[in-house]
Design a protein around this motif. Sequence first.
Motif, PDB file in Angstrom:
ATOM      1  N   ASN A   1       0.853  -1.190   0.000  1.00 16.62           N
ATOM      2  CA  ASN A   1       0.000   0.000   0.000  1.00 16.62           C
ATOM      3  C   ASN A   1       0.886   1.235   0.000  1.00 16.62           C
ATOM      4  O   ASN A   1       1.978   1.216   0.562  1.00 16.62           O
ATOM      5  CB  ASN A   1      -0.877   0.026   1.260  1.00 16.62           C
ATOM      6  CG  ASN A   1      -1.837  -1.152   1.307  1.00 16.62           C
ATOM      7  OD1 ASN A   1      -2.892  -1.127   0.702  1.00 16.62           O
ATOM      8  ND2 ASN A   1      -1.432  -2.204   2.011  1.00 16.62           N
ATOM      9  N   ASP A   2       0.392   2.314  -0.616  1.00 13.27           N
ATOM     10  CA  ASP A   2       1.170   3.550  -0.614  1.00 13.27           C
ATOM     11  C   ASP A   2       1.052   4.268   0.719  1.00 13.27           C
ATOM     12  O   ASP A   2       2.020   4.829   1.212  1.00 13.27           O
ATOM     13  CB  ASP A   2       0.707   4.448  -1.758  1.00 13.27           C
ATOM     14  CG  ASP A   2       0.950   3.775  -3.105  1.00 13.27           C
ATOM     15  OD1 ASP A   2       2.103   3.402  -3.358  1.00 13.27           O
ATOM     16  OD2 ASP A   2      -0.024   3.595  -3.868  1.00 13.27           O
ATOM     17  N   ILE A   3      -0.159   4.259   1.260  1.00 15.67           N
ATOM     18  CA  ILE A   3      -0.332   4.785   2.610  1.00 15.67           C
ATOM     19  C   ILE A   3      -1.273   3.868   3.377  1.00 15.67           C
ATOM     20  O   ILE A   3      -2.050   3.111   2.788  1.00 15.67           O
ATOM     21  CB  ILE A   3      -0.892   6.237   2.640  1.00 15.67           C
ATOM     22  CG1 ILE A   3      -2.283   6.292   1.981  1.00 15.67           C
ATOM     23  CG2 ILE A   3       0.049   7.219   1.973  1.00 15.67           C
ATOM     24  CD1 ILE A   3      -3.030   7.576   2.315  1.00 15.67           C
ATOM     25  N   LEU A   4      -1.169   3.921   4.700  1.00 22.24           N
ATOM     26  CA  LEU A   4      -2.082   3.189   5.570  1.00 22.24           C
ATOM     27  C   LEU A   4      -2.924   4.218   6.309  1.00 22.24           C
ATOM     28  O   LEU A   4      -2.430   5.295   6.644  1.00 22.24           O
ATOM     29  CB  LEU A   4      -1.298   2.340   6.583  1.00 22.24           C
ATOM     30  CG  LEU A   4      -0.329   1.307   5.995  1.00 22.24           C
ATOM     31  CD1 LEU A   4       0.473   0.646   7.108  1.00 22.24           C
ATOM     32  CD2 LEU A   4      -1.100   0.252   5.195  1.00 22.24           C
ATOM     33  N   ILE A   5      -4.200   3.895   6.516  1.00 20.82           N
ATOM     34  CA  ILE A   5      -5.036   4.830   7.273  1.00 20.82           C
ATOM     35  C   ILE A   5      -5.667   4.140   8.468  1.00 20.82           C
ATOM     36  O   ILE A   5      -5.852   2.912   8.483  1.00 20.82           O
ATOM     37  CB  ILE A   5      -6.121   5.498   6.397  1.00 20.82           C
ATOM     38  CG1 ILE A   5      -7.048   4.438   5.776  1.00 20.82           C
ATOM     39  CG2 ILE A   5      -5.501   6.383   5.332  1.00 20.82           C
ATOM     40  CD1 ILE A   5      -8.295   5.047   5.112  1.00 20.82           C
ATOM     41  N   SER A   6      -5.974   4.964   9.471  1.00 23.39           N
ATOM     42  CA  SER A   6      -6.611   4.471  10.698  1.00 23.39           C
ATOM     43  C   SER A   6      -7.184   5.686  11.415  1.00 23.39           C
ATOM     44  O   SER A   6      -6.876   6.825  11.047  1.00 23.39           O
ATOM     45  CB  SER A   6      -5.567   3.792  11.590  1.00 23.39           C
ATOM     46  OG  SER A   6      -4.794   4.758  12.265  1.00 23.39           O
ATOM     47  N   PRO A   7      -8.006   5.470  12.434  1.00 31.31           N
ATOM     48  CA  PRO A   7      -8.341   6.617  13.286  1.00 31.31           C
ATOM     49  C   PRO A   7      -7.076   7.075  14.005  1.00 31.31           C
ATOM     50  O   PRO A   7      -6.131   6.310  14.157  1.00 31.31           O
ATOM     51  CB  PRO A   7      -9.344   6.045  14.295  1.00 31.31           C
ATOM     52  CG  PRO A   7      -9.743   4.693  13.787  1.00 31.31           C
ATOM     53  CD  PRO A   7      -8.624   4.220  12.908  1.00 31.31           C
ATOM     54  N   ALA A   8      -7.076   8.340  14.459  1.00 28.50           N
ATOM     55  CA  ALA A   8      -5.932   8.816  15.246  1.00 28.50           C
ATOM     56  C   ALA A   8      -6.109   8.459  16.709  1.00 28.50           C
ATOM     57  O   ALA A   8      -5.148   8.439  17.472  1.00 28.50           O
ATOM     58  CB  ALA A   8      -5.777  10.324  15.089  1.00 28.50           C
ATOM     59  N   ALA A   9      -7.347   8.195  17.102  1.00 27.15           N
ATOM     60  CA  ALA A   9      -7.644   7.836  18.494  1.00 27.15           C
ATOM     61  C   ALA A   9      -8.934   7.030  18.488  1.00 27.15           C
ATOM     62  O   ALA A   9      -9.754   7.198  17.588  1.00 27.15           O
ATOM     63  CB  ALA A   9      -7.801   9.093  19.351  1.00 27.15           C
ATOM     64  N   PRO A  10      -9.120   6.149  19.466  1.00 22.72           N
ATOM     65  CA  PRO A  10     -10.340   5.319  19.463  1.00 22.72           C
ATOM     66  C   PRO A  10     -11.602   6.083  19.787  1.00 22.72           C
ATOM     67  O   PRO A  10     -12.696   5.556  19.625  1.00 22.72           O
ATOM     68  CB  PRO A  10     -10.047   4.242  20.514  1.00 22.72           C
ATOM     69  CG  PRO A  10      -8.882   4.720  21.301  1.00 22.72           C
ATOM     70  CD  PRO A  10      -8.168   5.762  20.511  1.00 22.72           C
ATOM     71  N   SER A  11     -11.452   7.331  20.264  1.00 21.77           N
ATOM     72  CA  SER A  11     -12.656   8.109  20.568  1.00 21.77           C
ATOM     73  C   SER A  11     -12.369   9.565  20.273  1.00 21.77           C
ATOM     74  O   SER A  11     -11.228   9.943  20.030  1.00 21.77           O
ATOM     75  CB  SER A  11     -13.019   7.961  22.065  1.00 21.77           C
ATOM     76  OG  SER A  11     -12.095   8.682  22.857  1.00 21.77           O
ATOM     77  N   ALA A  12     -13.420  10.369  20.307  1.00 21.48           N
ATOM     78  CA  ALA A  12     -13.218  11.814  20.248  1.00 21.48           C
ATOM     79  C   ALA A  12     -12.849  12.287  21.658  1.00 21.48           C
ATOM     80  O   ALA A  12     -12.730  11.476  22.585  1.00 21.48           O
ATOM     81  CB  ALA A  12     -14.481  12.484  19.742  1.00 21.48           C
TER      82      ALA A  12
END
Lengths: 548, 559
Positions: free
Chosen positions: B458-469
Motif C-alpha cells: 500500500n502507498d499509505i495506511l489509514i486508521s483513526p488517530a484515536a479510538p474516541s473523540a
Amino acid sequence: MASAIFRSLQVHPFLLYPTTLLRRRNGVYHLTTKATQSQTDTQPRQPQTKVSTSSTQSKKLDKIPKNYEAIIGIETHVQLSTLTKAFCGCPYHYGSPPNSSICPICMGLPGALPVLNSKVIEFAVKLGLALNCNLAFNSKFDRKQYFYPDLPKGYQISQFDVPIASAGFVDVDIPVEFGGGHKRFGITRVHMEEDAGKLLHAENGNYSQVDLNRAGVPLLEIVSEPDMRNGIEAAEYAAEIQRLVRYLGVSNGNMQEGSLRCDVNVSIRPIGQSKFGTKVEIKNLNSFSSVSRAIDFEIARQVQLHSQGQEDQIVQETRLWEEGSQRTITMRKKEGLADYRYFPEPDLPAVILAQEYVDDIIKSLPELPEIKRRRYEQMGLSMQDVLFLANDKNIAEFFDATLAKGADPKLVANWIMSDIAAFMKNEKLTINEIRLTPEELSELIASIKGGTISGKIGKEVLFELLAKGGTVKELIEKKDLVQIVDPVEIEKMVEKVIAENPKQVEQYRGGKTKLQGFFAGQVMKLSKGKANPGLLNRILLEKLSSNS
Amino acid sequence: MFRSFIDSHFFFLTEKMILSTLQTPRSLSRLSLTRHSHSYTSRASLTDQTPTLTTSPPPHSEILSTRQTLLSRRASAADLALSRLARLRLVEPRLRAFLHLPDDDALHAQARRLDARIAAGDDPGPLAGVLVGVKDNICTKDMPSTGGSRVLAGYRPPFDATAVKRVRELGGIVVGKTNMDEFGMGSTTEASAFQVTANPWDESRVPGGSSGGSAAAVSSRQCVVSLGSDTGGSVRQPASFCGVVGLKPTYGRVSRFGLMAYASSLDTVGCFGSSVADTGILLHAIAGHDRFDATSSKQDVPDFQSQFASVSSLESKPLKGLRVGLISETIDKGVDAGVISAIRAAALHFEELGCSVNEVSLPSFSLGLPAYYILAVSESSSNLSRYDGIRYGNQVYADELDSLYGGSRAEGFGSEVKMRILMGTYALSAGYYDAYYKRAQQVRTIIRNSFKEALSQNDILISPAAPSAAYKIGEKKNDPLAMYAGDIMTVNVNLAGLPALVLPCGFVEDGPAGLPVGLQMIGAAFNEGELLRVGHIFEQTLENFRFVPPIVADDDIAF
C-alpha cells in the motif's frame, strides 16, 4: 536565608552547599558506585595467556610466604588527549579554573544531546590493536546509571556488553634488578566511556563544590586478566600501558594529573588451591611505585590474616592507599552488587568499523615498545640499555635517528644513557628540548672513532652541543680542537715537561713510576687536551726510560 | 561579586557555544531564504483563487496569506501581530493553552524588525510574521521551558532548540510556550504541573495530550502553527481531539536537539496547523540534518510546497492509482462507533478521489501498546535522572545527599512521572531486563517489519488517530490503563519510526457543536511529501465540514 542562597545558586554551574550533603554513611567522600562493574570481569577468570619464561622472584618478594599466591588484576582508565570532549565541543585542559570548559551538553542541560567525537573511536581502535585485541566491528554505547553530583546526566555513557576491543595481551620485560624475564599479561577488554566531573571539598568541611570541566572527557577503560602475581609485575604492566598510550599518542599517560588511573584488585590463596580468595580493590594509586608498594602491602596484610586463621577478616571492600603511612586503609565495604541498569544509549548510533578504516589505522601505527625492545635486543644491547631506550618514545626515536646516520648502537646507547641522560636530568629537559641533534651525535661518535678528536675533547664538544647547539665540525674548527697526532709535536711537549720537572723525573727514575700519570697530565695540559693519549703515553714512556 | 562572575562566565560559555556552533553564517541563511522566497511567491498566487462554491471553503494556508499580506504591504507585521495577540489573549483565560506568554513589547519588537527588512526590500523569510506556539518541552532561550514540570519551574535554557532556531531564522515569531502533560507523559494535558487546558470545541473536555496546549492554540487560532512533540501519539491524538492537522515526522527527520528527552528512541518534534499546507510549510522549516543530533537524518528535505496544488487545478480523480490500506485492527471493537463511521466515510472519500482502498491486517498491532510502554518508561527513567536538583531546577534543602536527591525529585515530579520512572527502573533492573526491555525491543522489530510489509503493498495506511473523540476533563484521570489504551492507534507508528499525518475528517455528535474526528495517514519512512500531497488533496476536496471550533468567532478567521 539559606534557601535564598540555594535558589540563587541553582542555575549556576558552580555550586556550594554543606558538605554533609555529600557525606556518605561511612564518612568518606567518594563515588561508591564507580568502577566496580568489572568485578565480575577480572575475578573469576583463570589466566589464559600467561607465558612465563622466568621467575620474577626478588629479595623483596621473598618476604611473602612461599606457600601463598597472589592474584592481581588491574583496571586502567586512560584519559584521551583529544582536542575536545567525547560528546561536545568543549576543550579540556588539566588545571583550568573550575567550570571554565563546560557547555549545555556536558552539563547535561535538558534537551542537550551527545554527538560522538570520532577521534575517540580512532584512539580506541589504535589502543585495541596495540594491545593485540579482537576489535568489535559492530559495537555500541550504553548508559550506566547512578546518581552522584559529579555525574550531570545521572548516567555515564559507556560500553557494556560489546566493548570495542577484547581478548588481547601485553608483553612486558621485567627489569633485571627485579629478576628480569619476559611476561605476557592478558587483556580482558577495552571500552570507551566518558569521565565524570570532580567534587571539590572545602577545607573546613562545610560544603562541596562541583567542577564539571572533566565531565565528558573521553576515557578508555582497560581491564586486565588477573594475571599479575606481585607488585612489580603490576607496576610493569601499568608502565607498559603508559608507554603504549604515549607511543600511540592517544594520551599523555600522566598519573599525577589523573590521565592514567589504576585501580587494582588483589586476592591471595594458598598455593594449590584453585578457588580464588576474597578480592580487595585498591584505589588512589598515582605512581607506579605506589602500585607496586600498595599491592605488596596488601598481599602481606592478607597473607598474615590468612595464616593466622582470620581469612574471614578479608572482606570484599575498596581500600585506599595512603602514601604517607605506606599502607592501605578501608574506604568502603561493598554493599551488595550495584545495579547500573545498563541499556543501549538511544541518542547515539551504533559504532560500526569499516575494514578499510581499521586497515588505515594499522598502517599508521608506530613501532610499538615490545617490537622496539626485541629489535634493540638483537642489536646486542644489554637489557638495561634496551629498557632505558625503549621506555621513552622520544629517546627511542633519537636513538634510532642516530643509528640511521651509521653510528654504532652500543656507542650511541652509552652516550645517551650516560652524559646525555645526566645533562637532561640536571637541566630538567626532555630529549626533544636539548640542542643536540641525532646527526651531530653520530658525527661526534665518528670524529672520536676516526681519531679527529679525543674522547676527552669529545665530551667537551658534547656539552657544548647539548647546551648551545651547532655542529661538531664547526666546534672543532672554531676551537681548534683537532687532536694532535704528530709524534714530533708531542715529543717536543714531552721534552718540555721533562725539562721543567727535574725533581719528579728523578723520583720517577728512582722507582716512583706512578708519576707517569703526573707527566701525562702535564703534557695533556700543555696540549690543551688535544694530544692523542696513546701516542703521548708511548713517547712519554720512551723519554722517561731512555735517559735513565 | 562572586555570583556575578559565575553568572557572566556561564553566559559567556553558552553564548560562545551557540555563536560558534549553532549559528548559520549570514550568507548561508540569506541564500536559503532566497530559495524559499522563490517557491513561496510562485505558490502564493495559487491560493488567491476564488473560493469554491461549497458552503464550507477548504482551509487555506494562513502562512501563505500572511506572506502575501506582508509582501504586498497590505498590513505590517507589527499590525498583524497586534491583532493576533489580542485574539490570543481574549480566549486564553478560557482555554489556558499557554504556560508562558512573553510581553507584547518583545513580540512587537520582533515584528517591527521584520517590517524593517520588508521596507529595505529584503526577504523577511517564509515564516515572516507567523505566530508560532512552542510546546514547553522545547527549549527557548528567551522564555522559561519547564516541560510542564514543577522540577523545572522557572528554568530558562541558555539555548534555542534547533527547531525553534530554524523557525526564528525564517522569520517566525515564537508567541509563547504551550501547556503539556509533564515531560510528555499523558494523553490529556491534565498531567501538567501548572494548569489544565480546555478543548476549544467543548471547554469541559480535554484537548488531548501531551501536546494539548499546542493543539488547542492552533484550533482556537491563538497562533497560526505550533510545535509539539510526539513520542507515542502526543501530536496526533490532540490534533484529532482539537480538529487540527498534526504531523509526526519520520524519526530523525527533525532534530531533537533542545527537545527535553522523554523516550529518546521514540521522540520526534512535530507540527500543528489549521491546514495541511501550513503544517507542511512548518515541517519544511524545521526538518533536515543537525550536527547536534546524532540521530538526525542526512536525507534531503524535498520542497513539500509543490505538493499543495490548488483545488481547481485538480483532476476529477486526483489520487488515481493510489493504494490505501485501512488497518482492520483499528476499526474493530473498542473503537467508538462514531469514529469508525467517520473513518469509513473518509475511506469512501479516498475511493472517490480515485484510490483503491483495501483493509489490511497488522496482526502485531495489539503488541504495540505494551512494547511501547515498556520502552518509553525504561528510557524515561534514565532521561529524567538529570533532574536531580544539583545543577538547575527544583532543589530541596537537605542534610545529606540522598535526601537532597529524594526531596528534590519527590517534590518536583508529579505522580504520573513518578509512576513511569518506577516502572522504567523496574523494567531495566538486573534480572528483569531480558523479560521486559529486551523482549519489547524484539516486538518493536516485529512491528517495524509488519509495517514495512504493509507499506510495500500500500502507498499509505489509514486508521483513526484515536479510538474516541475528546473526552471529559477528569474522566480518565484515575484510570491510567484506560488512558494508555487510548494510545493504541498511534504508538505503533513511533515504534516503527514512520511519518504520520492526522487531519480532521468528520465529527461525532457530542458536545455543543460536535467533536472532530482525526484520520491518521501513515507513510513510508521519509515520505512526508507523499503524506502531505495526499492529505492536502483530501482536505481540499472534503466537503460539508468546517473544522473551526465555536470559540472562534466567524469574523475572527477572515483576516
